[in-house]
Design a protein around this motif. Structure first.
Motif, short mmCIF file in Angstrom:
data_model
loop_
_atom_site.label_atom_id
_atom_site.label_comp_id
_atom_site.label_asym_id
_atom_site.label_seq_id
_atom_site.Cartn_x
_atom_site.Cartn_y
_atom_site.Cartn_z
N CYS A 145 -7.50 18.93 10.07
CA CYS A 145 -8.42 19.59 9.82
C CYS A 145 -8.68 20.47 9.58
CB CYS A 145 -8.83 18.84 7.92
SG CYS A 145 -7.11 20.12 6.83
N THR A 191 -13.18 24.76 6.40
CA THR A 191 -12.13 23.81 5.63
C THR A 191 -13.11 22.69 5.29
OG1 THR A 191 -10.26 24.82 6.85
CG2 THR A 191 -9.96 22.47 5.76
N LEU A 192 -13.17 22.47 3.88
CA LEU A 192 -13.65 21.03 3.28
C LEU A 192 -12.76 19.98 3.86
CD1 LEU A 192 -15.07 22.55 0.03
CD2 LEU A 192 -16.25 22.24 2.06
N LEU A 193 -13.30 18.91 4.26
CA LEU A 193 -12.44 17.85 4.84
C LEU A 193 -12.85 16.41 4.09
CD1 LEU A 193 -10.23 17.29 7.18
CD2 LEU A 193 -11.97 17.11 8.77
N GLY A 194 -11.67 15.76 3.84
CA GLY A 194 -11.82 14.35 3.27
C GLY A 194 -10.59 13.75 3.34
N GLN A 195 -10.50 12.29 3.40
CA GLN A 195 -9.41 11.63 3.57
C GLN A 195 -8.61 11.86 2.10
OE1 GLN A 195 -9.66 9.92 7.14
NE2 GLN A 195 -8.01 9.80 5.65
N GLN A 231 -6.69 15.65 10.96
CA GLN A 231 -7.44 16.51 11.06
C GLN A 231 -8.87 15.94 11.08
OE1 GLN A 231 -5.06 16.61 8.83
NE2 GLN A 231 -4.69 18.73 8.07
N MET A 232 -8.93 14.45 10.50
CA MET A 232 -10.45 13.87 10.49
C MET A 232 -10.52 13.51 12.01
SD MET A 232 -12.88 13.30 8.37
CE MET A 232 -12.18 12.63 6.86
N ASN A 233 -9.43 13.03 12.91
CA ASN A 233 -9.65 12.79 14.20
C ASN A 233 -9.86 14.05 15.02
OD1 ASN A 233 -9.17 9.93 13.65
ND2 ASN A 233 -7.47 10.02 15.28
N VAL A 234 -9.53 15.03 14.63
CA VAL A 234 -9.83 16.40 15.35
C VAL A 234 -11.21 16.64 15.24
CG1 VAL A 234 -9.37 18.77 15.46
CG2 VAL A 234 -7.56 17.38 15.29
N HIS A 235 -11.66 16.63 13.90
CA HIS A 235 -13.34 16.82 13.58
C HIS A 235 -14.16 15.80 14.56
CE1 HIS A 235 -16.47 18.58 11.81
NE2 HIS A 235 -16.78 17.46 10.77
N ASP A 236 -13.53 14.31 14.45
CA ASP A 236 -14.48 13.37 14.99
C ASP A 236 -14.53 13.85 16.26
OD1 ASP A 236 -14.85 12.05 12.73
OD2 ASP A 236 -13.43 10.45 13.09
N SER A 237 -13.48 14.48 17.07
CA SER A 237 -13.39 14.74 18.68
C SER A 237 -14.46 15.91 18.56
CB SER A 237 -12.03 15.08 19.12
OG SER A 237 -11.39 13.90 19.18
N GLU A 238 -14.66 16.78 17.93
CA GLU A 238 -15.63 17.70 17.88
C GLU A 238 -17.02 17.18 18.05
OE1 GLU A 238 -13.74 21.63 15.95
OE2 GLU A 238 -15.09 20.48 14.67
N ARG A 239 -17.05 15.96 17.33
CA ARG A 239 -18.67 15.22 17.40
C ARG A 239 -18.52 14.48 18.87
NH1 ARG A 239 -21.24 17.74 13.28
NH2 ARG A 239 -19.83 17.75 11.50
N PRO A 280 -24.45 15.90 16.68
CA PRO A 280 -23.91 17.37 17.45
C PRO A 280 -22.77 17.57 17.70
CG PRO A 280 -24.87 15.64 19.14
CD PRO A 280 -25.02 14.92 17.63
N THR A 281 -22.14 18.89 17.63
CA THR A 281 -20.76 18.86 17.52
C THR A 281 -20.45 20.10 18.58
OG1 THR A 281 -20.94 18.50 15.16
CG2 THR A 281 -18.79 19.90 16.11
N ARG A 282 -19.18 19.95 19.26
CA ARG A 282 -18.68 21.06 20.05
C ARG A 282 -17.71 21.67 19.21
NH1 ARG A 282 -15.53 23.46 23.89
NH2 ARG A 282 -16.30 24.24 25.71
N ARG A 283 -17.74 22.75 18.40
CA ARG A 283 -17.01 23.28 17.72
C ARG A 283 -15.65 24.03 18.63
NH1 ARG A 283 -17.64 22.02 12.08
NH2 ARG A 283 -19.89 21.63 11.91
#
Length: 496
Positions: A493, A198-202, A14-22, A141-144
């Protein structure tokens, strides 16, 4: 002049998914537009890689090899590789695939547009790997991808030293965001129509260790409960070592924190857990599950399990099956152990033959499938409020159904109401049938509640051409002062 197009290919957690939004947000901020799904090749193809599985590099180089002739036939096309494998392999990527233009790591995502432009001007590959975080990702910036649900990162990195995991080496030590910054982002998202975060962290429930507050995560959950318009709060993934009673209390006492918990087990054998350096034992894990169930009987608990860790005996595996029977997980993400180059476990004695791992894996999956089905059958007859989802039911069109998520995150396919409903809206249904991985509500919905989240989805889909640069929901860290007016329309994510 026609804007350049981009394509993002994301692997991993999920962290990678969120990074991809960035990454998508950065590219669109720089003037790129997302390539149509049916496009053969974009002007820029970005791989956001994962290094967790043993064959991750083979998968990457296979994909890069397929792109080589397309790039040769298309002057000006660029290829970028980022993420955990880029952080790990660095110069190796350009040596093995010299047609790659940019290599960047997990700590300098924000440099992607600059590196692409530099590679274009200098006509040579740009490899830039930062050793520590340059800017917290949420300032970018993010493309959610969703108008109604969003990831919100509370920390990056991990302080654990699990012997099977390479993530701490690639994402660094844990670094926490300030609570005010997290809550400001959540409030800004809700103002744009998001109703689930969804609060996200390793290691999400270790939040606070970097700022010296052991109860920071439970305080954060309670603070999210005070945000008007925020209907659902989830988090992933916690670690049993850091899962404290104050978090259980906050979950139970905060109405918009959902009765859902993902608690990675990895192994039920205390001996194997010690070899994994997991810092808890079977008894501690089961005691957490017992406390959660005592406080929230309706909670759905999921987990991660690794089968075939070096040295695992049949007796150890039986201990894992015992925990699965005791915990009665709603769902389990099960993995066959694979060597992660650079991890201590890769060099351990007692590597298990593939056929033994496969046989144990099949037994585990069969047991969990049986339990998942039994637990889902307990939902039949219950009345649940669902958040209508987008793209979750592959057969919805053929069956004239829609899909949504229950509070405990179970997937429910339900009969399409006569009145129109949109992703993000809330529908109340009665469960009539259970399968191992989903539920059905075959009768009419008892109520439909239109929400700001549904409004946001409708704005985005009704007039995407009005969104600037074809952007999705663009949000970095909110600025100080009065926010600018919202645009009339907005386009779309293992952390375990």
């Amino acid at each position: 002049m026609t804007a350049k197009t981009y394509e993002l290919r994301t692997f991993g957690c999920q962290m990678n998914v969120h990074d991809s939004e960035r990454m998508a947000g950065l590219l669109e901020d720089a003037g790129y537009v997302r390539a149509p799904k049916d496009a053969d090749t974009a002007d820029v193809v970005v791989f956001n890689t994962c290094a967790v599985r043993e064959n991750a590099d083979n998968r990457l180089y296979g994909n890069l090899g397929q792109l080589a002739p397309k790039k040769a036939a298309r002057p000006g096309m660029q290829i970028a590789v980022g993420g955990c494998l880029a952080q790990k392999d660095r110069d190796t990527i350009v040596k093995k695939a010299p047609w790659v233009d940019v290599v960047f790591g997990t700590h300098n995502v924000g440099k992607l547009p600059v590196l692409l432009e530099r590679a274009r001007v200098q006509e040579e590959a740009q490899v830039e790997i930062a050793e520590s975080l340059e800017a917290f990702p949420s300032t970018l910036p993010t493309r959610r991808e969703s108008a109604y649900a969003a990831w919100v990162s509370v920390s990056v990195g991990c302080n654990n030293t699990c012997t099977f995991c390479i993530v701490p080496q690639l994402r660094g030590k844990e670094k926490d965001r300030r609570p005010g910054d997290i809550l400001a982002e959540v409030e800004a998202l809700v103002a744009e129509g998001v109703s689930e975060i969804t609060l996200l962290g390793q290691n999400v429930n270790a939040y606070g260790s970097d700022i010296g507050d052991r109860e920071a995560f439970s305080k954060l959950l309670r603070a999210c409960g005070r945000i008007e318009g925020l209907e659902r709060v989830r988090f992933t993934s916690p670690h049993p070592r850091d899962f404290t009673d104050d978090v259980i209390a906050a979950m139970a006492e905060t109405p918009n924190v959902m009765p859902q918990l993902h608690m990675p087990l990895q192994s039920g054998s205390s001996r194997v857990l010690k070899a994994m350096r997991r810092s808890y034992r079977q008894e501690r894990f089961l005691s957490i599950i017992e406390k959660v169930r005592a406080t929230m009987p309706e909670a759905a608990i999921s987990t991660d399990i690794i089968v075939g860790f070096p040295g695992e005996t049949e007796e150890d595996f039986q201990e894992t099956l015992h925990v699965v029977r005791e915990a009665r997980f709603a769902q389990a993400f099960t993995f066959q152990y694979s060597k992660r180059p650079g991890t201590p476990a890769a060099e351990m004695d007692g590597q298990i033959p593939k056929e033994v791992v496969q046989e144990r894996y099949e037994r585990l999956v069969a047991l969990q499938e049986e339990i998942s089905w039994e637990e889902n059958k307990k939902q039949v007859g219950r009345t649940l409020e669902l958040m209508v989802a987008e793209g979750e039911g592959r057969k919805d069109d053929a069956t004239r159904r829609l899909s949504g998520r229950a509070p405990d995150n179970r997937l429910v396919h339900f009969t399409r109401p006569e009145e129109p409903v949109r992703p993000g809206d809330m529908v109340t249904v009665e469960i009539t049938y259970a399968a191992p991985h989903h539920l059905l509500a075959e009768g009419p919905a008892s109520s439909v509640r239109r929400t700001p989240a549904g409004d946001a989805w409708e704005r985005r889909t009704a007039a995407p051409e009005e969104a600037p640069n074809g952007q999705g929901v663009m949000l970095g860290l909110p600025s100080v002062g009065a926010p600018p007016p919202l645009p009339a329309a907005q386009g779309g994510c293992e952390v375990r």
